[in-house]
Design an enzyme around this catalytic site. Structure first.
Site, PDB file in Angstrom:
ATOM      1  N   SER A   1      33.061 -83.159 -65.505  1.00 35.63           N
ATOM      2  CA  SER A   1      32.107 -83.332 -64.388  1.00 35.63           C
ATOM      3  C   SER A   1      31.149 -82.745 -64.691  1.00 35.63           C
ATOM      4  O   SER A   1      30.009 -82.217 -65.156  1.00 35.63           O
ATOM      5  CB  SER A   1      32.985 -83.062 -62.737  1.00 35.63           C
ATOM      6  OG  SER A   1      32.092 -83.202 -62.216  1.00 35.63           O
TER       7      SER A   1
ATOM      8  N   ASP B   1      35.622 -94.391 -61.387  1.00 37.26           N
ATOM      9  CA  ASP B   1      34.842 -93.064 -60.899  1.00 37.26           C
ATOM     10  C   ASP B   1      35.071 -93.135 -59.624  1.00 37.26           C
ATOM     11  O   ASP B   1      33.939 -94.046 -58.629  1.00 37.26           O
ATOM     12  CB  ASP B   1      34.862 -92.593 -61.752  1.00 37.26           C
ATOM     13  CG  ASP B   1      34.264 -90.742 -61.221  1.00 37.26           C
ATOM     14  OD1 ASP B   1      33.923 -90.578 -60.255  1.00 37.26           O
ATOM     15  OD2 ASP B   1      34.142 -90.192 -62.055  1.00 37.26           O
TER      16      ASP B   1
ATOM     17  N   HIS C   1      38.251 -90.331 -61.870  1.00 34.06           N
ATOM     18  CA  HIS C   1      37.426 -88.980 -62.012  1.00 34.06           C
ATOM     19  C   HIS C   1      38.312 -87.851 -62.124  1.00 34.06           C
ATOM     20  O   HIS C   1      37.769 -86.991 -62.582  1.00 34.06           O
ATOM     21  CB  HIS C   1      36.903 -88.375 -60.890  1.00 34.06           C
ATOM     22  CG  HIS C   1      35.448 -87.363 -61.240  1.00 34.06           C
ATOM     23  ND1 HIS C   1      35.120 -87.750 -62.257  1.00 34.06           N
ATOM     24  CD2 HIS C   1      35.830 -86.064 -60.916  1.00 34.06           C
ATOM     25  CE1 HIS C   1      34.202 -86.951 -61.272  1.00 34.06           C
ATOM     26  NE2 HIS C   1      33.659 -85.791 -61.824  1.00 34.06           N
TER      27      HIS C   1
END
Length: 286
Positions: A155, A232, A264
């Site tokens: 991320s 996600d 995610h």
């Protein structure tokens, strides 16, 4: 990368997968405050053998423990005889006004950049810490091979990973990311952080945006591995499509893998972490 050895405080030490997981704290001159990091040393390093190393960068709200605890990376690093170094996601307790007001700016959200605007520029210099200070320190303290150094992240940490690899391709030999923020200058997360850290100067954003770096001629000699879940919840903000297009235009070798049903979370990362360790081991041991 010469560096004086600072005073190191051991906050924790645990035997894990035949090696040693340590949590260490030191005074960081580049951050201007004490910094904490975690390191996994495989059994080969404990025996004095110089080993490859991967620096792992966690995402928003994470810290120095997040990736190592949740990803299951240590098990596979141990199998390959590779060390792991995990920095924090930002400086901590700097006294900077507003640093604890929001999850996406300040504490836990350093975005791995060197801020240039006050008051952030006094301490928020994570790019320099990741690129210069932490590798120099850990390679002085432990038998880590700086010629076999990789980087991986998730991320916000995936964004930091891609920026480091594209800006300093000679420094990082192997690269991979999970669900990285690929085009931060066009999404609210990135715009908020960049506006604060760079004082509203968009011209400075291009050096911290993986997509813009590729468009502006930055490349890495190795194939970059990226995994992305198609369920996600942040997919529209990550802009992996922009990274794929920029890589194609620039000639950057990119293995972008999309996965149905995955989100995610670190459950997603655990599923494919072995592939990433294999990717790094192949490049670092070549």
């Amino acid at each position: 990368m010469s560096i004086e050895t600072p005073v190191i405080e051991t906050l924790g030490q645990h035997t894990c997968c035949g090696g040693s997981l340590r949590v260490l704290k030191h005074n960081s001159d580049v951050l201007g405050v004490p910094a904490t990091f975690s390191i996994f040393l495989p059994k080969e390093a404990l025996a004095g053998q110089k080993v490859p190393v991967i620096h792992v960068l966690a995402g928003l709200t994470g810290n120095h423990e997040t990736f190592l605890i949740k990803s299951n990376a240590i098990r596979f690093a141990a199998e390959h005889g590779i060390a792991l170094v995990a920095p924090d996601t930002s400086p901590r307790d700097t006294g900077t006004p507003g640093e604890d007001d929001a999850y996406d700016l300040g504490s836990g959200a350093g975005f791995y950049v060197d801020a240039t605007a006050e008051p952030w520029s006094r301490h928020y210099r994570m790019e320099s810490y990741i690129h210069r200070k932490l590798p120099a320190l850990t390679e002085k303290l432990f038998p880590l091979d700086g010629d076999r150094r990789g980087i991986m992240g998730h991320s916000m940490g995936g964004m930091g990973t891609l920026v480091q690899a594209l800006r300093y391709p000679e420094f990082w030999k192997t690269v991979s990311a999970f669900a990285p923020i690929c085009h931060p200058s066009v999404i609210p997360w990135g715009q908020k952080a960049f506006d604060a850290y760079f004082g509203g100067d968009p011209s400075k954003w291009r050096d911290c945006d993986p997509t813009l770096l590729l468009r502006n001629g930055h490349k890495h000699p190795a194939t970059i591995l990226v995994d992305q879940g198609l369920q996600d919840q942040y997919l529209s903000d990550l802009r992996v499509d922009a990274l794929v297009e920029a890589a194609k235009e620039s000639g950057q070798s990119l293995e972008m893998r999309h996965h149905d049903a995955y989100d995610h979370s670190y459950w997603f990362i655990q599923t494919f972490i072995a592939d990433h360790l294999n990717h790094h081991a192949k490049g670092l041991k070549a």
